[in-house]
Motif scaffolding. Structure first.
Motif, PDB file in Angstrom:
ATOM      1  N   UNK A 462     -28.057 -48.732  -1.477  1.00  0.00           N
ATOM      2  CA  UNK A 462     -28.924 -47.573  -1.697  1.00  0.00           C
ATOM      3  C   UNK A 462     -28.647 -46.976  -3.068  1.00  0.00           C
ATOM      4  N   UNK A 463     -29.696 -46.420  -3.675  1.00  0.00           N
ATOM      5  CA  UNK A 463     -29.579 -45.700  -4.940  1.00  0.00           C
ATOM      6  C   UNK A 463     -30.401 -44.426  -4.855  1.00  0.00           C
ATOM      7  N   UNK A 464     -29.867 -43.351  -5.444  1.00  0.00           N
ATOM      8  CA  UNK A 464     -30.623 -42.103  -5.529  1.00  0.00           C
ATOM      9  C   UNK A 464     -30.030 -41.246  -6.631  1.00  0.00           C
ATOM     10  N   UNK A 465     -30.695 -40.169  -6.928  1.00  0.00           N
ATOM     11  CA  UNK A 465     -30.167 -39.183  -7.852  1.00  0.00           C
ATOM     12  C   UNK A 465     -29.939 -37.893  -7.087  1.00  0.00           C
ATOM     13  N   UNK A 466     -28.792 -37.292  -7.336  1.00  0.00           N
ATOM     14  CA  UNK A 466     -28.471 -36.059  -6.637  1.00  0.00           C
ATOM     15  C   UNK A 466     -29.030 -34.823  -7.300  1.00  0.00           C
ATOM     16  N   UNK A 467     -29.871 -35.002  -8.314  1.00  0.00           N
ATOM     17  CA  UNK A 467     -30.421 -33.865  -9.042  1.00  0.00           C
ATOM     18  C   UNK A 467     -31.933 -33.805  -8.855  1.00  0.00           C
ATOM     19  N   UNK A 468     -32.435 -32.700  -8.316  1.00  0.00           N
ATOM     20  CA  UNK A 468     -33.870 -32.571  -8.039  1.00  0.00           C
ATOM     21  C   UNK A 468     -34.697 -32.570  -9.313  1.00  0.00           C
ATOM     22  N   UNK A 469     -34.171 -31.946 -10.377  1.00  0.00           N
ATOM     23  CA  UNK A 469     -34.918 -31.896 -11.632  1.00  0.00           C
ATOM     24  C   UNK A 469     -35.104 -33.290 -12.218  1.00  0.00           C
ATOM     25  N   UNK A 470     -34.031 -34.095 -12.180  1.00  0.00           N
ATOM     26  CA  UNK A 470     -34.123 -35.456 -12.698  1.00  0.00           C
ATOM     27  C   UNK A 470     -35.059 -36.290 -11.825  1.00  0.00           C
ATOM     28  N   UNK A 471     -35.012 -36.086 -10.507  1.00  0.00           N
ATOM     29  CA  UNK A 471     -35.894 -36.818  -9.605  1.00  0.00           C
ATOM     30  C   UNK A 471     -37.357 -36.463  -9.853  1.00  0.00           C
ATOM     31  N   UNK A 472     -37.616 -35.206 -10.223  1.00  0.00           N
ATOM     32  CA  UNK A 472     -39.004 -34.771 -10.426  1.00  0.00           C
ATOM     33  C   UNK A 472     -39.660 -35.488 -11.606  1.00  0.00           C
ATOM     34  N   UNK A 473     -38.840 -35.934 -12.591  1.00  0.00           N
ATOM     35  CA  UNK A 473     -39.415 -36.683 -13.714  1.00  0.00           C
ATOM     36  C   UNK A 473     -40.069 -37.963 -13.215  1.00  0.00           C
ATOM     37  N   UNK A 474     -39.378 -38.714 -12.360  1.00  0.00           N
ATOM     38  CA  UNK A 474     -39.922 -39.972 -11.850  1.00  0.00           C
ATOM     39  C   UNK A 474     -41.088 -39.726 -10.889  1.00  0.00           C
ATOM     40  N   UNK A 475     -41.020 -38.631 -10.138  1.00  0.00           N
ATOM     41  CA  UNK A 475     -42.141 -38.301  -9.256  1.00  0.00           C
ATOM     42  C   UNK A 475     -43.397 -38.020 -10.069  1.00  0.00           C
ATOM     43  N   UNK A 476     -43.235 -37.323 -11.201  1.00  0.00           N
ATOM     44  CA  UNK A 476     -44.388 -37.056 -12.051  1.00  0.00           C
ATOM     45  C   UNK A 476     -44.877 -38.297 -12.779  1.00  0.00           C
TER      46      UNK A 476
END
Length: 738
Positions: A462-476
């Motif tokens: 599994x891979x993820x980022x623990x930072x919501x702000x960083x995750x929002x970049x890929x979501x956008x």
């Protein structure tokens, strides 16, 4: 707590004093048959006795508390003797090409066509790897070359230290983990080119494992070595020592290495600026052997590199720090149906700083008019264990491993124009990788001449980022909601060895593997790729990359002559690569995003021969070739070396040894024009010479080396930015053993 106490007391159980000879039987671990004519050696390698027709031998444990058992067709085994020891189980070592043994700086297996030897103790890790057929290195300067196996680098190969997962911290690949192990600390390399060792490597990828030297149970030893080279003023000082107590149950080993070099000079006296480096490496290990036969080992490596120049890149490494530690429990052999052989616990931290403050940023083509200091860090914890088991009359080996890794990277963008506001970018932010795998290995004897091996592995990753702000970049970027990316990955292999007669053998491997994109491919952001000039963004929704690999080896061996030929074909499906991101690219900044681009293939072969003409003259030849194609784009894959090879002659006379080498490569006209900015490379051939002389009863050795004798100006095809190789250089080294 009481279970832990019980475990410790069991390990420290005091047996009755050793008072008489032990009678011990050697048995094949797979079929329980006696192993005859095995050599029983002491710590110095002297043969004490030989096992009889029933596999038995007798030995005085007071005189020889530690022994090494070796037999033809079996892996050597170190054993600590204790009163209750009645049997020793040896592991058959019959599959030659799936896990090649490459011995460094020892006299072991000198005539083994599947073993490679360091041509001189002064040879560094980069040079040693670059001269093995089937291997190459991607070069960015004079330091820390990136190893490649059969055209597969980085995420498509397993690169480990003592089996431990260690992840580089630099997003620009300045710090391959091979730079953290000095050749003086290297016991051997395990190279699995075909990837068939899936039970242990977990993925079916080609594997390079750096097996480090450990503390050994033998009398005090001390080795001091120094070297000096011109014209780059390279200087090297190395100290290695090992000591054990009179009982032979405690041993300590320490080594320290310091290197420093100025800018090197290419052929025709052309100085290559910004190729300096300075490096300190320390390694300490401890081993305690219990009377029960169990043992515990601890090993710690710290590596510090400073002021490392990379002329092929936009910036240089000001500092790179690595701290790598492990504790390993080794359990004595038994004939139980379920046995635990080894448990390893490890942790490591890699940190990397780089900047471009010494560069002309005002006039460069990429990221003009700004300084870009960068920092990267990885922290990894893991465990590995393996053993044997028997179920319904079938014996097999099992491997269990797991690790968790945290990756971080950032970059500042400080403009020279005071009216432009500085920026701060996360290349990786709190990216977590977790992996757990279980592997099984089975061996079967189909006949007296045919042996079969089956391996399988299942992993959760599994891979993820623990930072919501960083995750929002890929979501956008992809207009999708991001959650933890997780997959179940399968790999399997089948191998066969056919011993046609005493001289000829045929080995075949078939490997299936599945690969999930790594943390850079899924969560990397704004990462510059020097091979194509694009900035890359990750894609958390990449599909699984799948491969089928076939590998065939033919070997012919006699006492004095041998050769080996390997052919392979590896087919990729849903190949992961970068595609142009037209909606975010401009003339100044060109972006790509990772995607599954279709199919690709890599095929080729390797040839090696050894010829011992007499006790004075020996010859060696190595040749390798790769063909790699992006089948979707119908063009070659980038950074694929051409047909290349080495030819060596060794002359031995008394305490003198002279070696001559011709290193050559054909022109590479197959280049990637769509996915890369690489260009064609001319053919070259260079001559290297070395002379070694032993003095003072072989305690002192002097080595004189002249590389690129004719001062040829050239570069290899895998040199990023066409940085040339060093021109004629001369190095003198001295080594003294106390």
């Amino acid at each position: 707590m009481r279970y832990l106490t019980f475990f410790i007391l069991t390990l420290f159980w005091v047996e009755p004093a050793l008072a008489q000879d032990l009678s011990i039987q050697l048995l094949d671990r797979n079929n329980q048959q006696p192993v005859i004519q095995a050599h029983i050696k002491d710590d110095t390698g002297t043969v004490i006795t030989v096992s009889d027709v029933n596999g038995f031998f007798s030995i005085n444990p007071k005189k020889y508390p530690h022994i090494v058992v070796s037999a033809v067709g079996y892996a050597s085994k170190e054993v600590h003797l204790h009163p209750g020891l009645k049997s020793i189980y040896l592991k058959p070592q019959v599959f030659r090409d799936d896990t090649e043994l490459l011995v460094v700086a020892t006299g072991e297996d000198q005539n083994n066509v599947h073993a490679y030897h360091q041509r001189a103790n002064t040879q560094n890790m980069d040079q040693f790897l670059d001269n093995i057929d089937g291997l190459s290195t991607n070069k960015r300067g004079a330091f820390a070359w990136e190893p490649v196996i059969r055209g597969q680098a980085d995420q498509r190969m397993n690169l480990t230290i003592d089996g431990m997962q260690v992840f580089k911290a630099c997003v620009d690949k300045m710090d391959p983990i091979t730079s953290y192990v000095e050749t003086s600390n290297l016991s051997k390399l395990h190279i699995d080119k075909s990837g068939s060792g899936v039970a242990e490597n977990g993925s079916g990828n080609s594997t390079l494992d750096l097996v480090t030297q450990r503390a050994e149970h033998h009398p005090f030893s001390l080795q001091i070595q120094s070297a000096y080279r011109v014209p780059d003023n390279y200087r090297h000082l190395n100290l290695t020592t090992n000591i054990s107590d009179p009982s032979g149950r405690n041993a300590v080993r320490f080594s320290g290495s310091y290197k420093k070099a100025n800018d090197f000079t290419a052929g025709n006296d052309r100085t290559i600026n910004n190729t300096q480096y300075e490096k300190l490496n320390l390694n300490a290990s401890y081993k305690h052997t219990f009377r029960s036969g169990h043992s515990i080992e601890g090993n710690y490596i710290t590596d510090k590199a400073y002021d490392v120049g990379y002329p092929a890149l936009l910036m240089d490494a000001t500092k790179a720090l690595a701290d790598i530690g492990q504790v390993q429990f080794n359990f004595a052999s038994s004939d139980a149906n379920f046995q635990l052989d080894k448990v390893q616990l490890y942790a490591n931290t890699i940190r990397h700083w780089m900047d471009d403050y010494d560069r002309d940023v005002a006039n460069r083509a990429v990221m003009r008019g700004m300084y870009m200091p960068m920092y990267g860090e990885t922290v990894t914890y893991g465990t590995r264990m393996n053993g044997k088991a028997a179920l319904l009359g079938h014996s097999f080996n099992w491997f269990l491993d797991g690790y968790a890794s945290h990756a971080y990277g950032d970059m500042e963008m400080n403009s020279l124009d005071p009216e432009i506001e500085d920026m701060f970018i996360y290349n990786l932010r709190d990216v977590q990788t977790r992996n757990v795998g279980l592997g099984l290995k089975h061996q079967f004897r189909a006949s007296d001449k045919i042996l079969l091996k089956l391996e399988e592995n299942i992993r959760y990753k599994s891979l993820d980022t623990g930072n919501e702000s960083f995750a929002s970049f890929f979501e956008g970027l992809y207009d999708r909601e991001l959650d933890t990316r997780q997959k179940i990955l399968l790999s399997a292999s089948g191998s066969a060895l056919w011993m046609l007669n005493d001289r000829w053998s045929l080995t075949g491997n078939l490997v299936y593997s599945e690969r999930m994109g790594n943390h850079m491919e899924l969560f990397g952001h704004y990462i510059y790729n020097y091979t194509d000039g694009f900035f890359y963004d990750g894609n958390p929704w990449l599909k699984t990359e799948r491969t089928f690999n076939t590998d065939v080896n033919v070997t012919w061996e006699t006492d004095r002559n041998s050769f080996s030929i390997s052919l392979f074909h590896k087919q990729y499906f849903t190949y992961i690569d970068g595609i142009l991101a037209e909606d975010v690219s401009s003339n100044d900044f060109k972006f790509k995003q990772y995607a599954n681009v279709g199919d690709a293939v890599i095929m080729g072969g390797e040839f090696r021969s050894l010829n011992n003409i007499n006790h004075v003259i020996s010859l060696e030849n190595r040749i390798s070739y790769l063909y790699a194609q992006n089948q979707s784009l119908n063009e070659p894959l980038p950074l694929i070396p051409p047909l290349k090879g080495n030819s060596l002659i060794h002359l031995h006379h008394g305490k003198n040894m002279l070696m001559g080498e011709v290193e050559w490569a054909a022109a590479q006209n197959r280049v990637a024009e769509t996915t890369s900015i690489e260009d064609q490379t001319e053919a070259f051939a260079v001559i290297n010479l070395s002379f070694e002389r032993k003095w003072m009863g072989s305690s002192l050795s002097s080595i004189l080396e002249v590389n690129n004798l004719l001062d040829h100006y050239y570069h290899t095809h895998t040199s990023i930015g066409n940085i040339p190789e060093a021109g004629r250089n001369l190095m003198l080294s001295l080594r003294y053993n106390f």
